[in-house]
Design a protein around this motif. Structure first.
Motif, short mmCIF file in Angstrom:
data_model
loop_
_atom_site.label_atom_id
_atom_site.label_comp_id
_atom_site.label_asym_id
_atom_site.label_seq_id
_atom_site.Cartn_x
_atom_site.Cartn_y
_atom_site.Cartn_z
N ALA A 1 -7.11 -3.78 2.84
CA ALA A 1 -6.08 -3.24 1.93
C ALA A 1 -6.68 -2.90 0.57
N ARG A 2 -7.55 -3.77 0.09
CA ARG A 2 -8.14 -3.51 -1.23
C ARG A 2 -8.97 -2.24 -1.23
N ALA A 3 -9.65 -1.95 -0.13
CA ALA A 3 -10.44 -0.72 -0.03
C ALA A 3 -9.53 0.51 0.01
N ILE A 4 -8.45 0.43 0.76
CA ILE A 4 -7.50 1.54 0.84
C ILE A 4 -6.86 1.80 -0.51
N ALA A 5 -6.68 0.75 -1.29
CA ALA A 5 -5.96 0.86 -2.56
C ALA A 5 -6.72 1.62 -3.64
N ILE A 6 -8.04 1.62 -3.57
CA ILE A 6 -8.84 2.16 -4.68
C ILE A 6 -8.50 3.62 -5.00
N PRO A 7 -8.57 4.56 -4.03
CA PRO A 7 -8.23 5.95 -4.37
C PRO A 7 -6.74 6.13 -4.68
N ARG A 8 -5.89 5.34 -4.08
CA ARG A 8 -4.45 5.44 -4.37
C ARG A 8 -4.17 5.04 -5.82
N GLN A 9 -4.85 4.00 -6.27
CA GLN A 9 -4.70 3.58 -7.67
C GLN A 9 -5.13 4.69 -8.60
N GLN A 10 -6.25 5.32 -8.30
CA GLN A 10 -6.77 6.37 -9.17
C GLN A 10 -5.82 7.56 -9.21
N PHE A 11 -5.20 7.86 -8.07
CA PHE A 11 -4.24 8.98 -8.05
C PHE A 11 -3.09 8.70 -9.02
N MET A 12 -2.57 7.48 -9.01
CA MET A 12 -1.46 7.17 -9.91
C MET A 12 -1.88 7.26 -11.37
N LEU B 1 0.82 -1.21 0.00
CA LEU B 1 0.00 0.00 0.00
C LEU B 1 0.86 1.26 0.00
N ASP B 2 2.03 1.19 0.61
CA ASP B 2 2.91 2.36 0.60
C ASP B 2 3.63 2.50 -0.73
N ALA B 3 3.42 1.52 -1.63
CA ALA B 3 4.01 1.59 -2.97
C ALA B 3 3.00 2.06 -4.01
N ILE B 4 1.80 2.48 -3.56
CA ILE B 4 0.82 3.05 -4.47
C ILE B 4 0.27 4.34 -3.87
N GLY B 5 -0.15 5.26 -4.73
CA GLY B 5 -0.68 6.53 -4.26
C GLY B 5 0.31 7.67 -4.41
N ALA B 6 0.01 8.78 -3.76
CA ALA B 6 0.80 10.00 -3.90
C ALA B 6 2.22 9.84 -3.38
N ILE B 7 2.36 9.29 -2.18
CA ILE B 7 3.70 9.10 -1.63
C ILE B 7 4.48 8.13 -2.50
N ALA B 8 3.81 7.15 -3.05
CA ALA B 8 4.48 6.17 -3.91
C ALA B 8 5.06 6.83 -5.15
N VAL B 9 4.38 7.83 -5.69
CA VAL B 9 4.92 8.56 -6.85
C VAL B 9 6.26 9.17 -6.49
N VAL B 10 6.31 9.81 -5.33
CA VAL B 10 7.56 10.43 -4.88
C VAL B 10 8.63 9.37 -4.62
N ARG B 11 8.23 8.27 -3.99
CA ARG B 11 9.20 7.20 -3.70
C ARG B 11 9.77 6.61 -4.98
N ALA B 12 8.93 6.41 -5.98
CA ALA B 12 9.40 5.84 -7.24
C ALA B 12 10.41 6.77 -7.91
N ILE B 13 10.12 8.06 -7.92
CA ILE B 13 11.03 9.01 -8.53
C ILE B 13 12.33 9.10 -7.74
N THR B 14 12.22 9.07 -6.41
CA THR B 14 13.41 9.12 -5.56
C THR B 14 14.30 7.91 -5.81
N TYR B 15 13.71 6.74 -5.82
CA TYR B 15 14.48 5.51 -6.04
C TYR B 15 15.13 5.52 -7.42
N GLY B 16 14.37 5.94 -8.41
CA GLY B 16 14.92 6.00 -9.76
C GLY B 16 16.09 6.95 -9.86
N ALA B 17 16.01 8.07 -9.18
CA ALA B 17 17.10 9.05 -9.21
C ALA B 17 18.35 8.48 -8.53
N VAL B 18 18.17 7.83 -7.38
CA VAL B 18 19.30 7.24 -6.67
C VAL B 18 19.99 6.17 -7.52
#
Length: 217
Positions: free
Chosen positions: A191-202, A126-143
């Motif tokens: 978890a599946r319920a929490i994921a729905i809006p996070r998926q849409q954000f991505m 769940l921490d790998a999807i959503g708004a924070i996940a966008v930042v984490r993905a970009i951070t990891y990619g940059a590193v």
């Protein structure tokens, strides 16, 4: 100090300098997400869930330069848990979760996680999807010096860990190669319920990103 407090302190010592998006802030978010799931899973063992969450990146091979370093980190963690009186059976349960919960592991092994493991895996994913996940993905990619986006490079369909971990794709492709696939791989209803809006954000982010990249906006 309780065992969980000591484990938290140990985790902080190990991960405090992480700059890949797997540091203490990530761990504490995953812990909070696990605590959202646990009340709806009364058969779970909260100690094992909490301990596995806190320690799941302590010997993550993404964060080390060699397999030797990974093994040393795992052995150090086990020695620490023994030193604070954690039962060996619980240590085995914790390491079994950590060893089998990752996305890359699931590409090659259909390991069935216990309920405790499913909760830990869901919270981490769940921490790998959503708004924070966008930042984490970009951070990891940059590193990792990964290209941010190249429309000429299509997303890969990774069938094994080596392909998945290779650095020949892009950060934006990572959404299609993993992050957007997570929602349908979650284990628990919570978890599946929490994921729905996070998926849409991505999905909204990717749509906007590509529109701006191509100067449609």
């Amino acid at each position: 100090m309780s065992q969980i407090e000591l484990i938290t302190k140990y985790m902080t010592t190990v991960l405090t300098k992480d700059n890949t998006g797997h540091g203490t802030d990530h761990i504490m978010r995953v812990l909070a997400l696990a605590d959202k799931i646990l009340p709806n899973e009364p058969d779970a063992d909260a100690f094992i869930v909490h301990a596995a969450v806190l320690l799941h990146d302590v010997y993550d091979d993404k964060l080390y330069d060699s397999e030797t370093d990974v093994i040393a980190a795992k052995n150090a963690m086990i020695s620490f848990l023994l030193s604070i009186g954690v039962d060996p059976e619980k240590i085995e349960a914790i390491t079994d979760i950590i060893d089998n919960m990752s996305w890359s592991h699931s590409l090659e092994n259909a390991t069935h996680l216990t309920l405790n493991g499913q909760i830990v895996q869901d919270a981490d994913r769940l921490d790998a999807i959503g708004a924070i996940a966008v930042v984490r993905a970009i951070t990891y990619g940059a590193v990792k010096n990964r290209v941010l986006y190249d429309p000429s490079v299509p997303p890969r369909i990774a069938k094994d860990k080596a392909t998945y971990r290779s650095n020949d794709s892009t950060t934006i492709n990572h959404f299609y190669e993993k992050l957007l696939l997570i929602k349908d791989k979650l284990n628990t209803d919570t978890a599946r319920a929490i994921a729905i809006p996070r998926q849409q954000f991505m999905l909204d982010f990717l749509s906007e990103f590509k529109a701006e990249w191509s100067l449609e906006k």
